[in-house]
Design a protein around this motif. Sequence first.
Motif, PDB file in Angstrom:
ATOM      1  N   ASP A  70      37.484  63.865  -8.638  1.00  0.00           N
ATOM      2  CA  ASP A  70      37.216  65.132  -7.956  1.00  0.00           C
ATOM      3  C   ASP A  70      35.724  65.471  -8.009  1.00  0.00           C
ATOM      4  OD1 ASP A  70      39.847  65.479  -7.279  1.00  0.00           O
ATOM      5  OD2 ASP A  70      40.331  66.586  -9.102  1.00  0.00           O
ATOM      6  N   GLU A  73      33.764  63.110  -5.797  1.00  0.00           N
ATOM      7  CA  GLU A  73      33.852  63.433  -4.368  1.00  0.00           C
ATOM      8  C   GLU A  73      32.921  64.587  -4.000  1.00  0.00           C
ATOM      9  OE1 GLU A  73      37.721  64.191  -2.610  1.00  0.00           O
ATOM     10  OE2 GLU A  73      36.742  64.201  -0.646  1.00  0.00           O
ATOM     11  N   ARG A  77      29.722  64.045  -1.588  1.00  0.00           N
ATOM     12  CA  ARG A  77      29.613  64.785  -0.317  1.00  0.00           C
ATOM     13  C   ARG A  77      28.365  65.663  -0.298  1.00  0.00           C
ATOM     14  NH1 ARG A  77      33.742  63.819   2.865  1.00  0.00           N
ATOM     15  NH2 ARG A  77      35.785  63.302   2.022  1.00  0.00           N
ATOM     16  N   TYR A 217      30.630  44.791   4.004  1.00  0.00           N
ATOM     17  CA  TYR A 217      31.093  45.358   2.751  1.00  0.00           C
ATOM     18  C   TYR A 217      32.418  44.718   2.365  1.00  0.00           C
ATOM     19  CZ  TYR A 217      27.653  49.142   2.643  1.00  0.00           C
ATOM     20  OH  TYR A 217      26.490  49.856   2.573  1.00  0.00           O
ATOM     21  N   GLN A 220      38.040  47.698   1.618  1.00  0.00           N
ATOM     22  CA  GLN A 220      38.221  48.901   0.807  1.00  0.00           C
ATOM     23  C   GLN A 220      39.529  48.874   0.046  1.00  0.00           C
ATOM     24  OE1 GLN A 220      37.805  51.803   3.890  1.00  0.00           O
ATOM     25  NE2 GLN A 220      35.564  51.875   3.724  1.00  0.00           N
ATOM     26  N   GLN A 223      44.219  52.168  -1.971  1.00  0.00           N
ATOM     27  CA  GLN A 223      44.558  53.498  -2.496  1.00  0.00           C
ATOM     28  C   GLN A 223      43.466  54.506  -2.201  1.00  0.00           C
ATOM     29  OE1 GLN A 223      46.103  51.945  -6.478  1.00  0.00           O
ATOM     30  NE2 GLN A 223      47.127  53.896  -6.189  1.00  0.00           N
ATOM     31  N   LEU A 224      42.225  54.012  -2.143  1.00  0.00           N
ATOM     32  CA  LEU A 224      41.133  54.920  -1.790  1.00  0.00           C
ATOM     33  C   LEU A 224      41.139  55.223  -0.300  1.00  0.00           C
ATOM     34  CD1 LEU A 224      37.972  53.796  -3.806  1.00  0.00           C
ATOM     35  CD2 LEU A 224      39.120  55.999  -3.871  1.00  0.00           C
ATOM     36  N   TRP A 269      25.481  57.001  10.821  1.00  0.00           N
ATOM     37  CA  TRP A 269      25.135  57.250   9.431  1.00  0.00           C
ATOM     38  C   TRP A 269      23.615  57.198   9.270  1.00  0.00           C
ATOM     39  CZ3 TRP A 269      28.934  57.980   5.713  1.00  0.00           C
ATOM     40  CH2 TRP A 269      30.244  57.579   6.029  1.00  0.00           C
TER      41      TRP A 269
ATOM     42  N   ARG B  28      36.566  65.096   8.789  1.00  0.00           N
ATOM     43  CA  ARG B  28      35.808  64.890   7.569  1.00  0.00           C
ATOM     44  C   ARG B  28      35.587  63.394   7.362  1.00  0.00           C
ATOM     45  NH1 ARG B  28      35.051  68.437   3.500  1.00  0.00           N
ATOM     46  NH2 ARG B  28      35.315  67.776   1.343  1.00  0.00           N
ATOM     47  N   ILE B  29      34.409  63.078   6.895  1.00  0.00           N
ATOM     48  CA  ILE B  29      34.104  61.686   6.580  1.00  0.00           C
ATOM     49  C   ILE B  29      35.023  61.216   5.463  1.00  0.00           C
ATOM     50  CG2 ILE B  29      32.393  60.229   5.457  1.00  0.00           C
ATOM     51  CD1 ILE B  29      30.266  61.621   7.038  1.00  0.00           C
ATOM     52  N   ALA B  30      35.566  60.026   5.621  1.00  0.00           N
ATOM     53  CA  ALA B  30      36.424  59.477   4.580  1.00  0.00           C
ATOM     54  C   ALA B  30      35.580  59.185   3.345  1.00  0.00           C
ATOM     55  CB  ALA B  30      37.100  58.205   5.078  1.00  0.00           C
ATOM     56  N   LEU B  31      36.087  59.625   2.201  1.00  0.00           N
ATOM     57  CA  LEU B  31      35.327  59.436   0.966  1.00  0.00           C
ATOM     58  C   LEU B  31      35.042  57.956   0.723  1.00  0.00           C
ATOM     59  CD1 LEU B  31      34.083  60.539  -1.637  1.00  0.00           C
ATOM     60  CD2 LEU B  31      36.333  60.330  -2.706  1.00  0.00           C
ATOM     61  N   VAL B  32      35.995  57.135   1.062  1.00  0.00           N
ATOM     62  CA  VAL B  32      35.841  55.710   0.767  1.00  0.00           C
ATOM     63  C   VAL B  32      34.694  55.106   1.589  1.00  0.00           C
ATOM     64  CG1 VAL B  32      37.599  54.980   2.431  1.00  0.00           C
ATOM     65  CG2 VAL B  32      37.161  53.577   0.405  1.00  0.00           C
ATOM     66  N   ASP B  33      34.526  55.577   2.817  1.00  0.00           N
ATOM     67  CA  ASP B  33      33.392  55.106   3.635  1.00  0.00           C
ATOM     68  C   ASP B  33      32.073  55.584   3.050  1.00  0.00           C
ATOM     69  OD1 ASP B  33      35.114  53.880   5.403  1.00  0.00           O
ATOM     70  OD2 ASP B  33      35.144  55.558   6.807  1.00  0.00           O
ATOM     71  N   LEU B  34      32.119  56.805   2.555  1.00  0.00           N
ATOM     72  CA  LEU B  34      30.915  57.379   1.955  1.00  0.00           C
ATOM     73  C   LEU B  34      30.537  56.612   0.680  1.00  0.00           C
ATOM     74  CD1 LEU B  34      29.017  59.710   2.515  1.00  0.00           C
ATOM     75  CD2 LEU B  34      30.539  61.207   1.229  1.00  0.00           C
ATOM     76  N   LEU B  35      31.529  56.325  -0.136  1.00  0.00           N
ATOM     77  CA  LEU B  35      31.246  55.644  -1.402  1.00  0.00           C
ATOM     78  C   LEU B  35      30.720  54.235  -1.177  1.00  0.00           C
ATOM     79  CD1 LEU B  35      34.146  56.839  -3.741  1.00  0.00           C
ATOM     80  CD2 LEU B  35      31.797  57.659  -3.627  1.00  0.00           C
ATOM     81  N   ASP B  36      31.238  53.558  -0.151  1.00  0.00           N
ATOM     82  CA  ASP B  36      30.692  52.236   0.175  1.00  0.00           C
ATOM     83  C   ASP B  36      29.170  52.311   0.260  1.00  0.00           C
ATOM     84  OD1 ASP B  36      32.934  50.663   0.292  1.00  0.00           O
ATOM     85  OD2 ASP B  36      33.175  50.795   2.472  1.00  0.00           O
ATOM     86  N   MET B  74      45.866  61.237  -1.809  1.00  0.00           N
ATOM     87  CA  MET B  74      44.470  61.086  -2.176  1.00  0.00           C
ATOM     88  C   MET B  74      43.659  62.316  -1.797  1.00  0.00           C
ATOM     89  SD  MET B  74      43.516  58.082  -3.565  1.00  0.00           S
ATOM     90  CE  MET B  74      44.691  58.586  -4.774  1.00  0.00           C
ATOM     91  N   PHE B  75      42.761  62.636  -2.657  1.00  0.00           N
ATOM     92  CA  PHE B  75      41.642  63.507  -2.338  1.00  0.00           C
ATOM     93  C   PHE B  75      41.997  64.808  -1.654  1.00  0.00           C
ATOM     94  CE2 PHE B  75      39.564  60.143  -3.884  1.00  0.00           C
ATOM     95  CZ  PHE B  75      39.723  59.004  -3.145  1.00  0.00           C
TER      96      PHE B  75
END
Lengths: 288, 84
Positions: A70, A73, A77, A217, A220, A223-224, A269, B28-36, B74-75
């Motif tokens: 949490d 995240e 963000r 990359y 993924q 689960q994420l 991005w 919303r941007i997917a967290l997993v894409d952001l973390l990559d 998730m999330f």
Amino acid sequence: VSETSGTWIYAVVPPGDPESLGSGILAGVRGVAGEQVRILAGAAVAAVVGTVDLAQFGEESLQRRLADLDWLELAARAHHEVIAAVAEAGPALPWRFATVYRGDERVAGLLGDRGAELATTLRRLADSTEWGVKAYLEDEPADPGAGDGAGGAGGAADGADGEPDPASGPPERPGTAYLFRRRARMSAREDLSRRAQAGADEIHAVLADLADAALLYAPQDQQLSGRTGLMVLNASYLVPHSRGDDFAAAVAELADEYPVLQLELTGPWPPYSFIEPDRPAGSPEAGP
Amino acid sequence: VTFDRILAAPGPPARTAPTVLRPQEQTRIALVDLLDRLLAGGVVIAGEVTISVADVDLVHVSLRALITSVRDGMFPTVPGWPRP
């Protein structure tokens, strides 16, 4: 700056007019600690920074908090939103997430030592943006028979190495027939996966050709991502602004060309993935 | 050009081309894409850095351990920042 404060870097931007950036786009933008984000001007580049408490953002506590999904995240963000805000206003180099310096003086020193190099990278990336493309294989082959484990009479023979004996001829017993069906299903699935991967490779080649640089990359974590389909492509592309529409159109065409795959385009991005120069297209990113 | 935008939102499988969404439809941007990108990208300069999560693998490992033990959904969206 007291010893308990650190300076978190979000991005580096061209040095011109940092005050208007500070009072304009950054007004009201909050950082990872909820702090007001500000500009540290240098000769060659300026840094977008925020002050954070080292009691919370020191190495030890930061490592601990990064394991809290949490918290991660929210911080991720927040970091991204600051970068996105400045990137919307002009060229910006995103800084690696969770990099904290021991005060503004250290950052000023860094801008002095590495400013020229950072300015060169800024110029290189000024006219480009990053696009993400992901491809999934969603469909399982149609299963004509009963599901695994529902084989009833075949249960006793149901094992990973339970190959039917080729000398026994055509399947007659229910268990043998089950194994034949199961093997056919597995083979169809493997074949589909193989073709999906080949398709993803072709898609990547086409898109990398349109881009100035490309990066693969690791797939993924399901689960994420919350996706059940097999991920066969997770790539980023550095695309000049002038070719952005062409790139999006190419992705749409490829989606039509490879109906077995579901393509997703994300972006634009800030150029996170292309800070390092001359990253060859298709060089795989080491992943866990 | 605007950032913080997703063009093709993750959704139910549909064999349609990516569609450019209007701002009000943007998800919303997917967290997993952001973390990559956040954990592997960006400028990294060693030397002056006192803290840098250079060991991306470590973060991924703890993430994986976390998510496998935590939950299916998730999330949850947590609006607002900062928080305690």
